[in-house]
Design a protein around this motif. Sequence first.
Motif, PDB file in Angstrom:
ATOM      1  N   SER A   1       4.355  -8.326   3.033  1.00  0.00           N
ATOM      2  CA  SER A   1       3.339  -9.180   2.413  1.00  0.00           C
ATOM      3  C   SER A   1       2.805 -10.171   3.433  1.00  0.00           C
ATOM      4  CB  SER A   1       3.927  -9.942   1.219  1.00  0.00           C
ATOM      5  OG  SER A   1       4.846 -10.915   1.659  1.00  0.00           O
ATOM      6  N   GLN A   2       1.598 -10.643   3.179  1.00  0.00           N
ATOM      7  CA  GLN A   2       0.989 -11.671   4.000  1.00  0.00           C
ATOM      8  C   GLN A   2       0.397 -12.731   3.101  1.00  0.00           C
ATOM      9  OE1 GLN A   2      -1.022  -8.863   7.232  1.00  0.00           O
ATOM     10  NE2 GLN A   2      -1.645 -11.006   7.555  1.00  0.00           N
ATOM     11  N   HIS A   3       0.471 -13.966   3.600  1.00  0.00           N
ATOM     12  CA  HIS A   3      -0.103 -15.064   2.824  1.00  0.00           C
ATOM     13  C   HIS A   3      -0.698 -16.100   3.766  1.00  0.00           C
ATOM     14  CE1 HIS A   3      -0.558 -17.958  -0.428  1.00  0.00           C
ATOM     15  NE2 HIS A   3      -0.099 -18.857   0.420  1.00  0.00           N
ATOM     16  N   PRO A   4      -1.898 -16.573   3.528  1.00  0.00           N
ATOM     17  CA  PRO A   4      -2.781 -16.207   2.418  1.00  0.00           C
ATOM     18  C   PRO A   4      -3.534 -14.916   2.730  1.00  0.00           C
ATOM     19  CG  PRO A   4      -3.836 -17.845   3.778  1.00  0.00           C
ATOM     20  CD  PRO A   4      -2.472 -17.607   4.389  1.00  0.00           C
ATOM     21  N   SER A   5      -4.233 -14.391   1.750  1.00  0.00           N
ATOM     22  CA  SER A   5      -5.048 -13.202   1.974  1.00  0.00           C
ATOM     23  C   SER A   5      -6.406 -13.582   2.569  1.00  0.00           C
ATOM     24  CB  SER A   5      -5.252 -12.430   0.675  1.00  0.00           C
ATOM     25  OG  SER A   5      -5.838 -13.270  -0.305  1.00  0.00           O
ATOM     26  N   ARG A   6      -6.868 -14.768   2.200  1.00  0.00           N
ATOM     27  CA  ARG A   6      -8.124 -15.269   2.757  1.00  0.00           C
ATOM     28  C   ARG A   6      -7.978 -16.764   3.021  1.00  0.00           C
ATOM     29  NH1 ARG A   6     -12.780 -12.114   1.562  1.00  0.00           N
ATOM     30  NH2 ARG A   6     -12.305 -10.347   0.219  1.00  0.00           N
TER      31      ARG A   6
ATOM     32  N   GLN B   1       6.603   1.247  11.688  1.00  0.00           N
ATOM     33  CA  GLN B   1       6.015  -0.038  11.342  1.00  0.00           C
ATOM     34  C   GLN B   1       5.337   0.059   9.985  1.00  0.00           C
ATOM     35  OE1 GLN B   1       3.560  -2.070  14.242  1.00  0.00           O
ATOM     36  NE2 GLN B   1       4.755  -1.228  15.947  1.00  0.00           N
ATOM     37  N   TYR B   2       5.545  -0.964   9.170  1.00  0.00           N
ATOM     38  CA  TYR B   2       4.876  -1.074   7.888  1.00  0.00           C
ATOM     39  C   TYR B   2       4.000  -2.308   7.926  1.00  0.00           C
ATOM     40  CZ  TYR B   2       8.005   2.587   6.439  1.00  0.00           C
ATOM     41  OH  TYR B   2       8.657   3.783   6.360  1.00  0.00           O
ATOM     42  N   PHE B   3       2.801  -2.154   7.395  1.00  0.00           N
ATOM     43  CA  PHE B   3       1.774  -3.163   7.577  1.00  0.00           C
ATOM     44  C   PHE B   3       1.561  -4.025   6.341  1.00  0.00           C
ATOM     45  CE2 PHE B   3      -0.122  -2.299  11.695  1.00  0.00           C
ATOM     46  CZ  PHE B   3       0.497  -1.091  12.003  1.00  0.00           C
ATOM     47  N   GLY B   4       1.220  -5.279   6.605  1.00  0.00           N
ATOM     48  CA  GLY B   4       0.817  -6.172   5.541  1.00  0.00           C
ATOM     49  C   GLY B   4      -0.639  -5.951   5.171  1.00  0.00           C
ATOM     50  N   PRO B   5      -1.092  -6.605   4.115  1.00  0.00           N
ATOM     51  CA  PRO B   5      -2.458  -6.395   3.633  1.00  0.00           C
ATOM     52  C   PRO B   5      -3.514  -7.134   4.433  1.00  0.00           C
ATOM     53  CG  PRO B   5      -1.299  -7.932   2.217  1.00  0.00           C
ATOM     54  CD  PRO B   5      -0.293  -7.426   3.205  1.00  0.00           C
ATOM     55  N   GLY B   6      -3.093  -7.980   5.348  1.00  0.00           N
ATOM     56  CA  GLY B   6      -4.057  -8.673   6.191  1.00  0.00           C
ATOM     57  C   GLY B   6      -4.496 -10.010   5.636  1.00  0.00           C
ATOM     58  N   THR B   7      -4.982 -10.842   6.545  1.00  0.00           N
ATOM     59  CA  THR B   7      -5.509 -12.168   6.206  1.00  0.00           C
ATOM     60  C   THR B   7      -6.874 -12.307   6.852  1.00  0.00           C
ATOM     61  OG1 THR B   7      -3.319 -13.185   6.095  1.00  0.00           O
ATOM     62  CG2 THR B   7      -5.193 -14.660   6.471  1.00  0.00           C
ATOM     63  N   ARG B   8      -7.868 -12.589   6.018  1.00  0.00           N
ATOM     64  CA  ARG B   8      -9.201 -12.792   6.577  1.00  0.00           C
ATOM     65  C   ARG B   8      -9.409 -14.271   6.845  1.00  0.00           C
ATOM     66  NH1 ARG B   8     -12.943  -9.677   7.696  1.00  0.00           N
ATOM     67  NH2 ARG B   8     -12.128  -7.962   6.442  1.00  0.00           N
ATOM     68  N   LEU B   9      -9.585 -14.589   8.092  1.00  0.00           N
ATOM     69  CA  LEU B   9      -9.799 -15.976   8.501  1.00  0.00           C
ATOM     70  C   LEU B   9     -11.269 -16.191   8.820  1.00  0.00           C
ATOM     71  CD1 LEU B   9      -8.937 -18.820   9.502  1.00  0.00           C
ATOM     72  CD2 LEU B   9      -8.443 -17.772  11.722  1.00  0.00           C
ATOM     73  N   THR B  10     -11.830 -17.200   8.199  1.00  0.00           N
ATOM     74  CA  THR B  10     -13.197 -17.606   8.499  1.00  0.00           C
ATOM     75  C   THR B  10     -13.174 -19.054   8.954  1.00  0.00           C
ATOM     76  OG1 THR B  10     -14.057 -16.121   6.795  1.00  0.00           O
ATOM     77  CG2 THR B  10     -15.550 -17.826   7.615  1.00  0.00           C
ATOM     78  N   VAL B  11     -13.678 -19.277  10.147  1.00  0.00           N
ATOM     79  CA  VAL B  11     -13.723 -20.634  10.702  1.00  0.00           C
ATOM     80  C   VAL B  11     -15.176 -21.097  10.711  1.00  0.00           C
ATOM     81  CG1 VAL B  11     -13.093 -22.120  12.633  1.00  0.00           C
ATOM     82  CG2 VAL B  11     -11.746 -20.074  12.145  1.00  0.00           C
ATOM     83  N   LEU B  12     -15.421 -22.183  10.023  1.00  0.00           N
ATOM     84  CA  LEU B  12     -16.800 -22.678   9.903  1.00  0.00           C
ATOM     85  C   LEU B  12     -17.157 -23.599  11.065  1.00  0.00           C
ATOM     86  CD1 LEU B  12     -16.746 -23.438   6.090  1.00  0.00           C
ATOM     87  CD2 LEU B  12     -17.578 -21.374   7.244  1.00  0.00           C
TER      88      LEU B  12
END
Lengths: 115, 114
Positions: free
Chosen positions: B5-10, B103-114
Motif C-alpha cells: 500500500s501507499q499513502h497518500p494516493s494523491r 517485487q510487488y508494487f504499490g498503487p502509486g502516489t500522484r504528487l502535484t507541486v503548485l
Amino acid sequence: AQSVSQHNHHVILSEAASLELGCNYSYGGTVNLFWYVQYPGQHLQLLLKYFSGDPLVKGIKGFEAEFIKSKFSFNLRKPSVQWSDTAEYFCAVNPLAGGYNKLIFGAGTRLAVHP
Amino acid sequence: GAVVSQHPSRVICKSGTSVKIECRSLDFQATTMFWYRQFPKQSLMLMATSNEGSKATYEQGVEKDKFLINHASLTLSTLTVTSAHPEDSSFYICSARAPGDTQYFGPGTRLTVL
C-alpha cells in the motif's frame, strides 16, 4: 548501454486475436525476467516471471512467455485476447551479475483490444 | 497475498514545502523496498533502493538530499520530497521485494507541486 527494449509501443487488436509482445534485453549473464501489467487506473501487477528451468512460463489470465537465451528475449504471448486485456504491459529484467538486484523496465507497450 | 500500500494516493502541495509518502508491505516483510518515478506515458525509472536498517542506495542523477528515504521497519519505507518544486510533480511508485525475489508494487502516489 545496457537496456530493456520493448519494440511495440502501441498495439491494437480485435478480440480473439493472438498477441505477441516483444522484449529484448542487453545484459549478459544470469537474469530474472518479469512481465507486469498495469490496467487503466490500477497499479502494476505481476503477470509472470522466469528465474530458471523451463523457458516457457505460464502466468495468470492465460498469458505465457518464452525465454530464449540466445536471443536475449522474453516475449509475451496470449493465443486469444479479450477486451479486458486492454492495459499497458511492461517487461522487466533483474540482472543478477555484478551485484545488481533491481528491476530495469522496458518502455511499456500499450495494448488496446476492441470488441 | 503480497499486497503493498501507499499513502497518500494523491497530494497537492505548494512549492517549497516537503511531502512524505509512505509505502507499506501489508502481508510480508520486506528488507528491501524500491522507489520509482513514472512520467506520463513513460516507463518506471528506479530512483533508489531502500534497505531496512541502513542507508538507501540512490540511482545516478537522483539527489539524495532532495529525496530522503527512511526504511524504519521491515514493512515500512518512506520517501520525503524536500523543498518540492513543480518539476518534482510526478507519479511515485514503491515496490517491496518479497521472499523469492519478486517485487510487488504499490498503487502509486500522484504528487502535484503548485
